[in-house]
Scaffold this motif. Structure first.
Motif, PDB file in Angstrom:
ATOM      1  N   UNK A   1       1.424 108.507  -1.169  1.00  0.00           N
ATOM      2  CA  UNK A   1       0.386 108.913  -2.397  1.00  0.00           C
ATOM      3  C   UNK A   1      -0.805 107.995  -2.502  1.00  0.00           C
ATOM      4  N   UNK A   2      -1.136 107.162  -1.479  1.00  0.00           N
ATOM      5  CA  UNK A   2      -2.302 106.425  -1.308  1.00  0.00           C
ATOM      6  C   UNK A   2      -3.106 106.991  -0.323  1.00  0.00           C
ATOM      7  N   UNK A   3      -2.473 107.573   0.956  1.00  0.00           N
ATOM      8  CA  UNK A   3      -3.215 107.672   1.993  1.00  0.00           C
ATOM      9  C   UNK A   3      -3.335 109.505   1.866  1.00  0.00           C
ATOM     10  N   UNK A   4      -4.483 110.074   1.842  1.00  0.00           N
ATOM     11  CA  UNK A   4      -4.527 111.512   1.520  1.00  0.00           C
ATOM     12  C   UNK A   4      -4.126 112.382   2.689  1.00  0.00           C
ATOM     13  N   UNK A   5      -4.168 112.029   3.863  1.00  0.00           N
ATOM     14  CA  UNK A   5      -3.679 112.864   4.914  1.00  0.00           C
ATOM     15  C   UNK A   5      -2.488 112.019   5.526  1.00  0.00           C
ATOM     16  N   UNK A   6      -1.696 111.531   5.039  1.00  0.00           N
ATOM     17  CA  UNK A   6      -0.362 110.734   5.395  1.00  0.00           C
ATOM     18  C   UNK A   6       0.467 111.817   6.253  1.00  0.00           C
ATOM     19  N   UNK A   7       0.673 113.172   5.740  1.00  0.00           N
ATOM     20  CA  UNK A   7       1.343 114.135   6.436  1.00  0.00           C
ATOM     21  C   UNK A   7       1.177 114.243   7.911  1.00  0.00           C
TER      22      UNK A   7
ATOM     23  N   UNK B   1       4.135 110.259  13.673  1.00  0.00           N
ATOM     24  CA  UNK B   1       3.882 108.850  14.500  1.00  0.00           C
ATOM     25  C   UNK B   1       4.376 107.779  13.854  1.00  0.00           C
ATOM     26  N   UNK B   2       4.438 107.762  12.636  1.00  0.00           N
ATOM     27  CA  UNK B   2       5.286 106.400  11.895  1.00  0.00           C
ATOM     28  C   UNK B   2       6.602 106.570  12.032  1.00  0.00           C
ATOM     29  N   UNK B   3       7.307 107.597  12.200  1.00  0.00           N
ATOM     30  CA  UNK B   3       8.779 107.863  12.308  1.00  0.00           C
ATOM     31  C   UNK B   3       9.167 107.286  13.715  1.00  0.00           C
ATOM     32  N   UNK B   4       8.075 107.748  14.529  1.00  0.00           N
ATOM     33  CA  UNK B   4       8.447 107.345  16.059  1.00  0.00           C
ATOM     34  C   UNK B   4       8.246 105.713  16.135  1.00  0.00           C
TER      35      UNK B   4
ATOM     36  N   UNK C   1       2.814 100.223   7.103  1.00  0.00           N
ATOM     37  CA  UNK C   1       3.314 101.891   7.657  1.00  0.00           C
ATOM     38  C   UNK C   1       4.675 101.777   8.045  1.00  0.00           C
ATOM     39  N   UNK C   2       5.122 100.820   8.392  1.00  0.00           N
ATOM     40  CA  UNK C   2       6.722 100.760   8.759  1.00  0.00           C
ATOM     41  C   UNK C   2       7.472 100.837   7.569  1.00  0.00           C
ATOM     42  N   UNK C   3       7.228 100.502   6.340  1.00  0.00           N
ATOM     43  CA  UNK C   3       7.935 100.208   5.336  1.00  0.00           C
ATOM     44  C   UNK C   3       7.591 101.509   4.512  1.00  0.00           C
ATOM     45  N   UNK C   4       6.453 102.108   4.577  1.00  0.00           N
ATOM     46  CA  UNK C   4       6.091 103.279   3.654  1.00  0.00           C
ATOM     47  C   UNK C   4       5.518 102.812   2.564  1.00  0.00           C
TER      48      UNK C   4
END
Length: 79
Positions: free
Chosen positions: A42-48, A53-56, A24-27
């Protein structure tokens, strides 16, 4: 506590069928078997939903790393 039932999701590689490991940190998502890589969005459907949270988490990780580097610089100096 509410009675929320969550089912763990195991993502499989579309090339070899191996397990996909998410960084998650590297995306990035990478197959543990063949090494193929995908953008995690592209792998996780609800990534948006989770991108803020990941940016934080990334910001916090950067702060910890910079503090560690600063602290190691302080202790490595000799008078």
């Amino acid at each position: 506590m509410s009675d929320v039932k969550a089912t763990p999701v195991s993502l499989k590689c579309s090339v070899c069928g191996g397990d996909i490991v998410n960084n998650y940190l590297a995306g990035l998502s990478q197959c543990a078997n063949c090494g193929n890589r995908w953008n995690i969005a592209d792998v996780i459907p609800d990534y948006g939903k989770y991108s803020r949270i990941i940016a934080n988490i990334n910001k916090a990780n950067d702060i910890v790393e910079s503090d560690s580097k600063a602290a190691s610089g302080i202790f490595s100096r000799r008078p």
